[in-house]
Scaffold this motif. Structure first.
Motif, PDB file in Angstrom:
ATOM      1  N   GLY A   1       7.989  -4.973   4.788  1.00 24.32           N
ATOM      2  CA  GLY A   1       7.340  -4.047   3.904  1.00 24.32           C
ATOM      3  C   GLY A   1       8.395  -3.140   3.438  1.00 24.32           C
ATOM      4  N   ALA A   2       8.213  -1.809   2.942  1.00 24.96           N
ATOM      5  CA  ALA A   2       9.172  -0.865   3.061  1.00 24.96           C
ATOM      6  C   ALA A   2       9.310  -0.116   3.965  1.00 24.96           C
ATOM      7  CB  ALA A   2       8.943  -0.123   1.301  1.00 24.96           C
ATOM      8  N   PRO A   3      10.418   0.309   4.099  1.00 26.90           N
ATOM      9  CA  PRO A   3      10.950   1.751   5.308  1.00 26.90           C
ATOM     10  C   PRO A   3      10.680   2.898   5.112  1.00 26.90           C
ATOM     11  CG  PRO A   3      12.672   1.166   3.793  1.00 26.90           C
ATOM     12  CD  PRO A   3      12.068   0.096   2.955  1.00 26.90           C
ATOM     13  N   ASP A   4      10.250   3.205   6.455  1.00 23.26           N
ATOM     14  CA  ASP A   4       9.136   4.547   6.208  1.00 23.26           C
ATOM     15  C   ASP A   4      10.245   5.897   5.770  1.00 23.26           C
ATOM     16  OD1 ASP A   4       6.814   3.296   6.983  1.00 23.26           O
ATOM     17  OD2 ASP A   4       7.283   3.092   9.479  1.00 23.26           O
ATOM     18  N   VAL A   5       9.606   7.302   5.258  1.00 19.53           N
ATOM     19  CA  VAL A   5      10.765   7.323   5.261  1.00 19.53           C
ATOM     20  C   VAL A   5      10.006   9.085   5.479  1.00 19.53           C
ATOM     21  CG1 VAL A   5      12.186   6.851   3.355  1.00 19.53           C
ATOM     22  CG2 VAL A   5       9.762   7.764   2.604  1.00 19.53           C
ATOM     23  N   SER A   6      11.090   9.785   4.729  1.00 16.88           N
ATOM     24  CA  SER A   6       9.873  11.410   5.094  1.00 16.88           C
ATOM     25  C   SER A   6      10.511  12.507   4.494  1.00 16.88           C
ATOM     26  CB  SER A   6      11.010  11.858   7.360  1.00 16.88           C
ATOM     27  OG  SER A   6       9.874  11.172   7.874  1.00 16.88           O
ATOM     28  N   LEU A   7      10.763  13.679   4.414  1.00 15.90           N
ATOM     29  CA  LEU A   7      11.662  14.434   3.616  1.00 15.90           C
ATOM     30  C   LEU A   7      12.048  16.059   4.284  1.00 15.90           C
ATOM     31  CD1 LEU A   7       8.594  14.998   1.165  1.00 15.90           C
ATOM     32  CD2 LEU A   7      10.533  13.427   0.759  1.00 15.90           C
ATOM     33  N   TYR A   8      12.927  15.924   4.380  1.00 14.29           N
ATOM     34  CA  TYR A   8      13.631  16.833   4.793  1.00 14.29           C
ATOM     35  C   TYR A   8      13.605  18.165   3.955  1.00 14.29           C
ATOM     36  CZ  TYR A   8      14.703  13.622   8.411  1.00 14.29           C
ATOM     37  OH  TYR A   8      14.061  12.915   9.630  1.00 14.29           O
ATOM     38  N   VAL A   9      13.234  19.090   4.213  1.00 11.07           N
ATOM     39  CA  VAL A   9      13.401  20.445   3.291  1.00 11.07           C
ATOM     40  C   VAL A   9      14.897  20.837   3.420  1.00 11.07           C
ATOM     41  CG1 VAL A   9      12.354  22.964   1.920  1.00 11.07           C
ATOM     42  CG2 VAL A   9      11.016  20.843   3.268  1.00 11.07           C
ATOM     43  N   TYR A  10      15.442  21.144   2.125  1.00  8.24           N
ATOM     44  CA  TYR A  10      16.175  21.710   2.448  1.00  8.24           C
ATOM     45  C   TYR A  10      17.185  23.107   1.888  1.00  8.24           C
ATOM     46  CZ  TYR A  10      21.896  22.222   1.350  1.00  8.24           C
ATOM     47  OH  TYR A  10      22.632  23.136   1.420  1.00  8.24           O
ATOM     48  N   GLU A  11      16.517  23.272   1.112  1.00 12.22           N
ATOM     49  CA  GLU A  11      15.800  24.539   0.792  1.00 12.22           C
ATOM     50  C   GLU A  11      14.812  24.787  -0.041  1.00 12.22           C
ATOM     51  OE1 GLU A  11      18.367  26.034  -2.124  1.00 12.22           O
ATOM     52  OE2 GLU A  11      18.802  24.704  -3.573  1.00 12.22           O
TER      53      GLU A  11
ATOM     54  N   ALA B   1       0.670  -1.496   0.049  1.00 18.22           N
ATOM     55  CA  ALA B   1      -0.045  -0.032   0.270  1.00 18.22           C
ATOM     56  C   ALA B   1       0.821   0.800   0.274  1.00 18.22           C
ATOM     57  CB  ALA B   1      -0.482  -0.086   0.935  1.00 18.22           C
ATOM     58  N   PRO B   2       0.378   2.313  -0.676  1.00 21.71           N
ATOM     59  CA  PRO B   2       0.866   3.259  -0.695  1.00 21.71           C
ATOM     60  C   PRO B   2       1.139   4.207   0.574  1.00 21.71           C
ATOM     61  CG  PRO B   2      -0.462   3.678  -2.945  1.00 21.71           C
ATOM     62  CD  PRO B   2      -0.349   2.572  -1.272  1.00 21.71           C
ATOM     63  N   GLN B   3       2.949   5.030   0.665  1.00 22.99           N
ATOM     64  CA  GLN B   3       2.272   5.464   1.975  1.00 22.99           C
ATOM     65  C   GLN B   3       2.880   6.828   1.971  1.00 22.99           C
ATOM     66  OE1 GLN B   3       6.806   4.262   3.297  1.00 22.99           O
ATOM     67  NE2 GLN B   3       6.568   2.039   3.277  1.00 22.99           N
ATOM     68  N   GLY B   4       2.452   7.250   2.996  1.00 22.10           N
ATOM     69  CA  GLY B   4       2.036   9.002   3.301  1.00 22.10           C
ATOM     70  C   GLY B   4       0.687   9.499   3.869  1.00 22.10           C
ATOM     71  N   PRO B   5       0.273  10.370   4.105  1.00 22.36           N
ATOM     72  CA  PRO B   5       1.307  11.292   3.544  1.00 22.36           C
ATOM     73  C   PRO B   5       2.395  11.443   4.152  1.00 22.36           C
ATOM     74  CG  PRO B   5      -0.369  12.316   4.790  1.00 22.36           C
ATOM     75  CD  PRO B   5      -1.041  11.192   4.274  1.00 22.36           C
ATOM     76  N   LEU B   6       3.863  11.730   3.641  1.00 17.28           N
ATOM     77  CA  LEU B   6       5.171  11.541   4.222  1.00 17.28           C
ATOM     78  C   LEU B   6       5.512  13.108   5.048  1.00 17.28           C
ATOM     79  CD1 LEU B   6       7.230  10.549   1.618  1.00 17.28           C
ATOM     80  CD2 LEU B   6       6.082   8.682   2.715  1.00 17.28           C
TER      81      LEU B   6
ATOM     82  N   CYS C   1      14.132  18.899  -1.412  1.00 14.12           N
ATOM     83  CA  CYS C   1      13.296  18.434  -0.279  1.00 14.12           C
ATOM     84  C   CYS C   1      14.699  16.693  -0.394  1.00 14.12           C
ATOM     85  CB  CYS C   1      12.593  17.637   0.102  1.00 14.12           C
ATOM     86  SG  CYS C   1      11.075  18.803  -0.259  1.00 14.12           S
ATOM     87  N   VAL C   2      15.065  16.679   0.970  1.00 17.00           N
ATOM     88  CA  VAL C   2      15.688  14.952   0.644  1.00 17.00           C
ATOM     89  C   VAL C   2      15.734  14.107   1.308  1.00 17.00           C
ATOM     90  CG1 VAL C   2      17.767  14.076   1.414  1.00 17.00           C
ATOM     91  CG2 VAL C   2      17.851  16.231   1.080  1.00 17.00           C
ATOM     92  N   VAL C   3      14.927  13.185   1.133  1.00 14.61           N
ATOM     93  CA  VAL C   3      14.380  11.878   1.342  1.00 14.61           C
ATOM     94  C   VAL C   3      14.487  10.679   2.203  1.00 14.61           C
ATOM     95  CG1 VAL C   3      13.182  10.005   0.266  1.00 14.61           C
ATOM     96  CG2 VAL C   3      12.811  11.987  -1.020  1.00 14.61           C
ATOM     97  N   LEU C   4      14.778  10.857   3.703  1.00 14.81           N
ATOM     98  CA  LEU C   4      15.156   9.819   4.039  1.00 14.81           C
ATOM     99  C   LEU C   4      14.789   9.439   5.155  1.00 14.81           C
ATOM    100  CD1 LEU C   4      18.077  12.704   5.962  1.00 14.81           C
ATOM    101  CD2 LEU C   4      18.471  11.383   4.218  1.00 14.81           C
ATOM    102  N   PRO C   5      15.427   7.953   5.896  1.00 14.47           N
ATOM    103  CA  PRO C   5      14.800   7.192   6.612  1.00 14.47           C
ATOM    104  C   PRO C   5      14.458   7.963   8.264  1.00 14.47           C
ATOM    105  CG  PRO C   5      16.848   6.161   5.874  1.00 14.47           C
ATOM    106  CD  PRO C   5      16.834   6.871   5.322  1.00 14.47           C
ATOM    107  N   SER C   6      13.413   7.913   8.921  1.00 15.33           N
ATOM    108  CA  SER C   6      12.378   8.310   9.854  1.00 15.33           C
ATOM    109  C   SER C   6      11.999   7.331  10.223  1.00 15.33           C
ATOM    110  CB  SER C   6      11.145   9.099   9.043  1.00 15.33           C
ATOM    111  OG  SER C   6       9.981   9.190  10.026  1.00 15.33           O
ATOM    112  N   ASN C   7      12.172   8.277  11.704  1.00 19.75           N
ATOM    113  CA  ASN C   7      12.379   6.913  12.964  1.00 19.75           C
ATOM    114  C   ASN C   7      11.441   7.056  13.955  1.00 19.75           C
ATOM    115  OD1 ASN C   7      14.034   4.632  11.722  1.00 19.75           O
ATOM    116  ND2 ASN C   7      15.685   6.250  12.721  1.00 19.75           N
TER     117      ASN C   7
END
Length: 716
Positions: free
Chosen positions: A343-353, A271-276, A315-321
């Motif tokens: 299942g695929a690992p959970d990720v989050s978006l880190y806004v660089y600029e 199933a799709p993950q989100g919203p991130l 945004c940089v996609v990085l694993p989220s814990n």
């Protein structure tokens, strides 16, 4: 720039361009086109343009514009006719990786055109025929017939297709489908991006669509590996599988991740993950009018989210814990728990600029007017992986991410430190073409964007405007220089001395940063129907003057001050170094004189040392001579002399015996010589014996002759 202008003029003067402009006038294209399109595609040095009026594809080899190709027998464009022409309005052209297939798609459907083979004298299509009939296939016609209320948002060729025949498309009702063109009506995989099934009825509007939360676009990220669960690992030979994440953006700014699978016999259902989650959080979720997304880089993945207001979020996609991300994705994990893969690992978006594009050329005095918004489409650059282009109704922007290479190097190399990451390094935005200089100007959307990459032609950005004119712009050499220049600290292994790591960045980089422009004066390419008053012309002139003053004159003044300051510092350093050199020369002269004096003193000391040693040896000999007791060495020498005396006596006796034997042998030799001489014949005797022997020999020969004669006589 003269060569570039000539090239643009030559291209626009070609017969196929004139025909395209005539067809566009017949079709009233300037009135229909209210948003940017992608009616052109470029493969190396080949140009493909879709003619909406005639519903065919035009192919032209840009090498024909070179002076050395002017004498060719034929350098006209070729028309590619569709065996099954699309009935919908074609808005975009998308080529697969190998360049053998092109997808013609719009809001109402998809048609795949198979390109003919290239052969002939100049490697043209089908030997250079003026018109070529090409096989075209309609994709998912049954799907679009049953989902008439859903518009097509994005079409991409799947990067995991081994045969390069799989494509994925996203519709506005939240359905992501993967098709193989060999089976155009049977989907390989269907993913519902929204948590609930979309409505099949065209008249029924979903809640998400009513709230403006429809899906707007997607892009594929780098593949990831999924491991098989322990309960299924024994029953199958495959311990892992590869899936390709598709990052989907919604109109409200939410990002989701859907996973596609082409390698397994039965696709993995996750199933799709989100919203991130996006960090740091923002009250407006970084905009509520997102329109497109683009994926750059591999490790880590960088997503570019564009909004209709002209804002770009990197945004940089990085694993989220974090616990929040675990809670938000519980429904995703539970939906995939029944699968045989983890299942695929959970990720989050880190806004660089975040950066805001200058859509129109209005000055600060006109900020009270209504803001202009339009959808922005993102195009990856075919040459540089850290470049991308933005096309919209108001023109073209190019964005460069100089920090992307440093970030990838940091992630790949385990030996790097956090201090090696780029600091205060912003993206570079260049406004190349402006088709809507003022808010009152009529829309003049860009109809095509492509990068020409050919050794003989160079590297250019080729843009098709709404009046069917091509504008070719060279890529900025200054930007290339900034990107190709390494940043201090990014290669710590090359630094041999630890003191070099403390050095600052080179001075030319410092000057380049000062001269870097945050805004530029683009090429104005507005619609022909545009008319500006004197006040609006004055606004454009004021804005242009302000840009030249702020981005050129002021920065050149700052650069001049920095250079003068650098000259003063270097002059002082040079004077100090010259004084240090003079002091070193004086010190060297003094050291040379001191060395000569020390050498003379050393020779005197050496002579005195030898004299003292000789005196000590003489004293020791005298002391030893006066000693009444023999020393151990003297006693040993005495024993040696006595033994030598005894040996001399033995040698004398042996020598006397040898001499006696020698005399005896000499006498015996003389006696034997005398006896031998007494028994020898005299010369006269030897001659007489020789004559007698000769006479007897003659007698014997005569007797033999007579005997032989007698034998003959007796025989007769």
């Amino acid at each position: 720039m003269a060569g570039v202008d000539n090239w643009r003029t030559c291209l626009n003067d070609q017969p196929f361009c004139k025909q395209l402009r005539e067809n566009n006038a017949k079709d009233s294209g300037q009135k229909r086109y209210s948003t940017s399109k992608g009616l052109t595609a470029i493969q190396g040095g080949d140009l493909y343009v879709w003619d909406s009026f005639s519903c065919h594809l035009v192919f032209y080899n840009l090498k024909n514009l070179l002076p050395e190709c002017a004498d060719r027998e034929r350098n006209q464009a070729q028309i590619l006719l569709c065996s099954n022409a699309p009935r919908f309005e074609v808005e975009f052209l998308t080529f697969n990786l190998t360049g053998s297939l092109v997808a013609l798609w719009g809001k109402g459907g998809i048609t795949v055109l198979e390109l003919p083979k290239r052969w002939g004298r100049y490697a043209e299509l089908e030997g250079g025929k003026p018109s070529i009939s090409c096989k075209s296939i309609s994709i998912a016609s049954h799907f679009f017939a049953s989902h008439k209320g859903a518009g097509l948002q994005q079409v991409l060729w799947h990067p995991g297709s081994e045969s390069d025949t799989h494509m994925a498309f996203l519709t506005s009702n939240g359905i992501l489908s993967v098709y193989n063109i060999q089976f155009p009506d049977v989907p390989v995989q269907v993913i519902h991006v929204d948590s609930q099934e979309p409505s099949q009825s065209a008249s029924c509007i979903s809640v998400a669509t009513a709230l403006g939360e429809k899906t707007m676009g997607f892009d594929f990220g780098p593949p990831i590996q999924l491991s098989r669960r322990a309960s299924f690992s024994l029953s199958s030979q495959m311990d892992s599988t590869t899936v390709w994440p598709a990052y989907v953006v919604k109109g409200n700014g939410d990002m989701l991740v859907a996973y596609t699978d082409l390698l397994s016999s039965s696709p993995v259902k996750l199933a799709p993950q989100g919203p991130l989650l996006m960090h740091p959080p923002a009250e407006d979720n970084y905009g509520v009018d997102a329109c497109s997304v683009c994926c750059l880089g591999e490790t880590p993945t960088v997503l570019v989210i564009a909004t209709c207001e002209g804002k770009l979020h990197h945004c940089v996609v990085l694993p989220s814990n974090s616990p929040e991300s675990q809670t938000d994705s519980d429904w995703s994990a539970s939906a995939g728990s029944s699968s045989q893969f983890e299942g695929a690992p959970d990720v989050s978006l880190y806004v660089y600029e975040s950066v805001e594009l200058e859509l129109t050329l209005t000055t600060a005095a006109n900020e009270a007017e209504d803001e202009f918004t339009c959808p922005i489409r993102l195009h990856k650059d075919a040459v540089n992986s850290d470049w991308y282009h933005c096309s919209h109704v108001a023109g073209i922007h190019t964005v460069i991410l100089p920090w992307l290479d440093s970030l990838e190097t940091f992630c790949y190399d385990d030996g790097t430190d956090l201090k090696d990451l780029p600091e205060q390094q912003e993206c570079i935005v260049e406004h190349l073409i402006c088709t809507k200089p003022l808010l009152s100007s009529p829309p003049s959307p860009v109809l095509g964007v492509g990068v020409v990459r050919e050794a003989s032609l160079g590297t250019f950005l080729l843009v098709l405007t709404s009046d069917i004119h091509f504008v070719s712009l060279p890529l900025s050499t200054s930007t290339k220089y900034k990107l190709s220049t390494p940043v201090m600290g990014t290669s710590p292994r090359l630094i041999q001395s630890p003191l070099r790591s403390l050095a600052q960045e080179p001075f030319h980089q410092h000057i380049a940063k000062i001269l870097a422009r945050k805004s530029t004066n683009p090429v104005l390419k507005s619609a022909k129907a545009a008319s500006m008053s004197s006040q609006e012309c004055f606004q454009l002139l004021s804005r242009t003057t302000q840009v030249f003053r702020e981005e050129y004159l002021q920065k050149q003044g700052l650069a001049q001050q920095e250079i003068q300051k650098r000259v003063r510092i270097l002059t002082q350093l040079k004077q100090q170094q010259q004084q240090d050199l003079r002091d070193l020369d004086n010190s060297r002269a003094r050291l040379h004189e001191s060395a000569q004096e020390l050498a003379i003193r050393y020779e005197d000391c050496q002579e005195e040392h030898e004299t003292i040693l000789r005196r000590i040896e003489a004293v020791m000999r005298r002391l030893q001579a006066r000693n009444p007791v023999l020393s151990e060495a003297e006693r040993g020498m005495k024993k040696d002399l006595e033994a030598m005396e005894e040996q001399l006596d033995n040698y004398k006796r042996s020598l006397h015996q040898l001499r006696t034997k020698h005399d005896y042998q000499t006498r015996q030799i003389k006696k034997s010589e005398v006896a031998a001489a007494s028994h020898s014949l005299k010369n006269s005797q030897v001659s007489q014996v020789r004559s007698v022997l000769q006479q007897e020999g003659e007698d014997l020969s005569n007797m033999l002759h007579r005997i032989n004669q007698l034998k003959l006589d007796v025989g007769v």
